[in-house]
Design a protein around this motif. Structure first.
Motif, PDB file in Angstrom:
ATOM      1  N   GLU A 239     -11.988 -22.105  12.502  1.00 47.24           N
ATOM      2  CA  GLU A 239     -11.457 -21.537  11.263  1.00 47.24           C
ATOM      3  C   GLU A 239      -9.935 -21.563  11.323  1.00 47.24           C
ATOM      4  N   HIS A 240      -9.294 -21.846  10.169  1.00 52.90           N
ATOM      5  CA  HIS A 240      -7.838 -21.872  10.105  1.00 52.90           C
ATOM      6  C   HIS A 240      -7.247 -20.541  10.579  1.00 52.90           C
ATOM      7  N   GLU A 241      -6.247 -20.625  11.428  1.00 56.77           N
ATOM      8  CA  GLU A 241      -5.492 -19.489  11.965  1.00 56.77           C
ATOM      9  C   GLU A 241      -6.303 -18.604  12.904  1.00 56.77           C
ATOM     10  N   ALA A 242      -7.558 -18.943  13.185  1.00 61.50           N
ATOM     11  CA  ALA A 242      -8.316 -18.166  14.168  1.00 61.50           C
ATOM     12  C   ALA A 242      -7.744 -18.345  15.564  1.00 61.50           C
ATOM     13  N   GLY A 243      -7.000 -19.437  15.784  1.00 58.69           N
ATOM     14  CA  GLY A 243      -6.382 -19.669  17.086  1.00 58.69           C
ATOM     15  C   GLY A 243      -5.407 -18.583  17.475  1.00 58.69           C
ATOM     16  N   LEU A 244      -4.755 -17.962  16.470  1.00 67.75           N
ATOM     17  CA  LEU A 244      -3.828 -16.869  16.780  1.00 67.75           C
ATOM     18  C   LEU A 244      -4.575 -15.677  17.359  1.00 67.75           C
ATOM     19  N   VAL A 245      -5.775 -15.417  16.831  1.00 62.91           N
ATOM     20  CA  VAL A 245      -6.605 -14.341  17.376  1.00 62.91           C
ATOM     21  C   VAL A 245      -6.985 -14.664  18.818  1.00 62.91           C
ATOM     22  N   ALA A 246      -7.380 -15.916  19.066  1.00 65.91           N
ATOM     23  CA  ALA A 246      -7.860 -16.319  20.390  1.00 65.91           C
ATOM     24  C   ALA A 246      -6.778 -16.182  21.450  1.00 65.91           C
ATOM     25  N   VAL A 247      -5.574 -16.685  21.180  1.00 68.64           N
ATOM     26  CA  VAL A 247      -4.524 -16.648  22.206  1.00 68.64           C
ATOM     27  C   VAL A 247      -4.031 -15.231  22.433  1.00 68.64           C
TER      28      VAL A 247
END
Length: 617
Positions: A239-247
């Protein structure tokens, strides 16, 4: 190729140069970086990042933001929440809802944005961002609890704001086909939760493999950075911008898994963060076009005023109603909310998407987001010290002295520095050795200074100088080497090497702190001199009473230790440096007892108690 390399070099020079000027002047570094980028880009036209990097600019900035969020997550320890947890939880839940609502209303009613654009922008405005908050906290001196709340809010709400923007965008995109909120929101929340699990799983793998020697020391930093980027990209595919949650989850999880191997990479990851913050701010501010600002009008100006004086204060005050956070700290939190990289990056991304969907006003988000960043950074960056002082949440601004080792000499030094209004704390792992510090009312910390838990139990921010004075010179060198990066290689001192010539070079100079005293007194020598009655004396210099006069008053064989400036700055006399004295300085010396007067000698012979040695004021 050469032009691209030149632009990269210029970005580095401008970013780090702005950081250096901020260090020298005390001005907010973020403001200077924005100004430098704006001058280099739209004003002087020296370079255009979009023209130079093309389609690579967006992924470069995105990965840079991910690494910054990960590094920020590594600085979050759950033990901080013992005092700040209630405020952080409220701002991360109630604050998100209230801030999103008020920001959306202000965007529509005041700025005149269409409701879909206003709601999406209101979600983005939730973010404050570690890229701006942490540098402000580093340059100012705020008490621990409000500083922790601001730091936690900045790091936690960055991915939350991005997720809110994604939810708003997906809803408006799919609502044209008849989709409802309940059909849009749950899948996005599930995707965010899955991204968080990916980040946590990556942290578990790192925490398991590093201590077991599965990764060689020279590959730990590359493996860690590559893993962060891989987690970010993989989560964004979900999902778009979910990477910010992950890191963010990955960083916070690693910070609380007590992985001792990570201590060795802290200096490197902090250097990476400084470089990324500097570079990204220069790139974003230099890519701004005057055309982005042509939509700016009085309504946008009113929106900025409402954001500063209505939206943020109301969000914080409503969120913290009934909490244990004191009112003066609430008012500080209500004022400080600078926006940074994430706001601009996400706004630029969704501005294009909203325009493609046909929503009026999407194109103005880029200019409006830059205006929000500039106004909040300038307003909060230049006023944080003043507001903190007025609200009495300012920390101790006078440089402090941290003394490792409770010995007669170090206790004497601590007492003299405390009398001169210098914040001082004595650290020792022995409760028995700390008895003297406790009896004399000196601030102390009982614990092992090299223990990782000390970083969280002992606030090191007030201390700009460290003196290692235990009975073990090798341990003193280890302490100085450990804290050289955090406090500064030129600000960690230890008692000089003692012993014969064979022992003097047993500890490499590169591992030692700077040697105290020009004579390089060792621990054993100082202890022996103390038994002979040597004491620490202080002498105030004036226009009339000069440094030469002070030297004449100094007892024979006495040794100069340091100069204490009016500002509280400490300048030590060492074998390699001799500070320049000036009027207003206080000279601290270590010298033998002054010769007794005839009356004192007669009193001593008759068994009566003599008076103490007078000390120059």
């Amino acid at each position: 190729m050469e032009e691209t390399a030149l632009v990269i070099a210029l970005v580095g020079v401008l970013g780090i140069g702005a950081q250096w000027v901020a260090w020298r002047t005390g001005w907010p570094a973020i403001v200077l970086m924005l100004a430098a980028g704006f001058l280099a880009g739209p004003v002087l036209g020296i370079f255009d990042p979009e023209l130079t990097f093309g389609e690579m600019l967006e992924p470069m900035v995105a990965i840079g933001v991910a690494l910054i969020l990960f590094e920020g997550g590594l600085s979050l320890d759950f033990r901080e929440l013992r005092h700040a947890g209630g405020g952080v939880l409220r701002l991360a839940t109630v604050g998100v809802i209230v801030g999103w609502f008020l920001g959306s209303v202000a965007g529509n009613w005041i700025a005149g944005l269409a409701w879909p654009v206003a709601i999406l922008f209101g979600g983005i405005l939730i973010v404050t961002g570690p890229t701006v908050v942490i540098p402000l906290l580093r340059q100012s001196s705020i008490q621990a609890r409000p500083a922790s709340i601001l730091k936690w809010e900045a790091i936690v709400n960055d991915p939350t704001g991005a997720l809110c923007a994604v939810i708003a965008y997906e809803y408006f995109r799919l609502s044209a086909d008849g989709a409802t909120v309940f059909e849009v929101v749950p899948p996005l929340l599930i995707a965010a939760a899955l991204a968080g699990l990916i980040g946590y799983a990556a942290a578990v793998v790192i925490a398991w493999s590093f201590p077991r020697g599965l990764i060689p020391e020279y590959l730990k930093v590359p493996v860690l950075l590559t893993t962060v980027i891989a987690v970010f990209v993989l989560s964004n595919l979900i999902e778009h911008e979910a990477g910010l949650v992950a890191v963010t989850v990955m960083g916070v999880a690693l910070a609380n898994m007590n992985v001792s191997s990570l201590r060795s990479i802290h200096p490197f990851k902090q250097n990476i963060a400084v470089l990324l913050v500097s570079g990204i701010f220069i790139l974003l501010s230099s890519s701004l076009n005057f055309s982005d600002l042509e939509f700016f009008n009085w309504r946008f100006a009113g929106f900025l005023v409402a954001l500063l004086f209505v939206v943020r204060p109301a969000t914080v005050l409503i969120s913290l109603l009934g909490s244990s956070v004191p009112w003066n700290e609430r008012l500080l939190l209500a004022w400080i909310a600078p926006r940074g990289i994430v706001l601009v990056a996400i706004s630029g991304l969704f501005a294009l998407r909203l325009t493609e969907l046909g929503f009026e006003g999407g194109s103005v988000l880029i200019g409006l987001s830059f205006a929000v960043v500039v106004v909040t950074i300038v307003a909060h960056g230049f006023t944080i010290d003043l507001v903190a002082r007025l609200l009495k949440v300012k920390g101790n601004t006078r440089p402090g002295l941290l003394i490792v080792g409770s010995t007669p000499w170090s206790i004497d030094l601590a007492l003299q520095m405390q009398a001169l209004k210098t914040p001082v704390t004595v650290v020792d792992s022995s409760w028995q050795r700390l008895a003297s510090a406790r009896q004399k009312g000196l601030p102390y910390y009982h614990g092992e200074i090299l223990n990782e838990a000390t970083e969280h139990n002992l606030d090191l921010s007030p201390f700009q100088t460290l003196v290692a004075a235990t009975d073990n010179e090798a341990y003193n060198a280890l302490v100085c080497n450990e804290f050289a990066y955090e406090i500064g290689r030129d600000s960690v001192y230890q008692l000089g090497e003692a012993g014969d010539d064979d022992d003097r070079h047993a500890i490499p100079l590169s591992l030692r702190g700077r040697a105290l005293f020009e004579a390089g007194f060792g621990v054993a020598e100082v202890n022996e001199l103390g038994k002979k009655g040597w004491v620490i004396r202080k002498t105030k210099l004036t226009e009339e009473f000069t440094f030469e006069d002070a030297l004449e008053k100094l007892p024979k064989d006495g040794h100069l230790l340091m100069l204490l400036r009016d500002t509280g700055q400490m300048r030590f006399f060492t074998h390699a440096a001799r500070p320049e004295p000036r009027a207003g300085d206080t000279v601290i010396s270590y010298s033998p007892p002054q010769p007794k007067t005839a009356e004192e000698a007669a009193a001593k012979r008759s068994g009566k108690r003599g008076g103490g040695n007078p000390q120059p004021a």
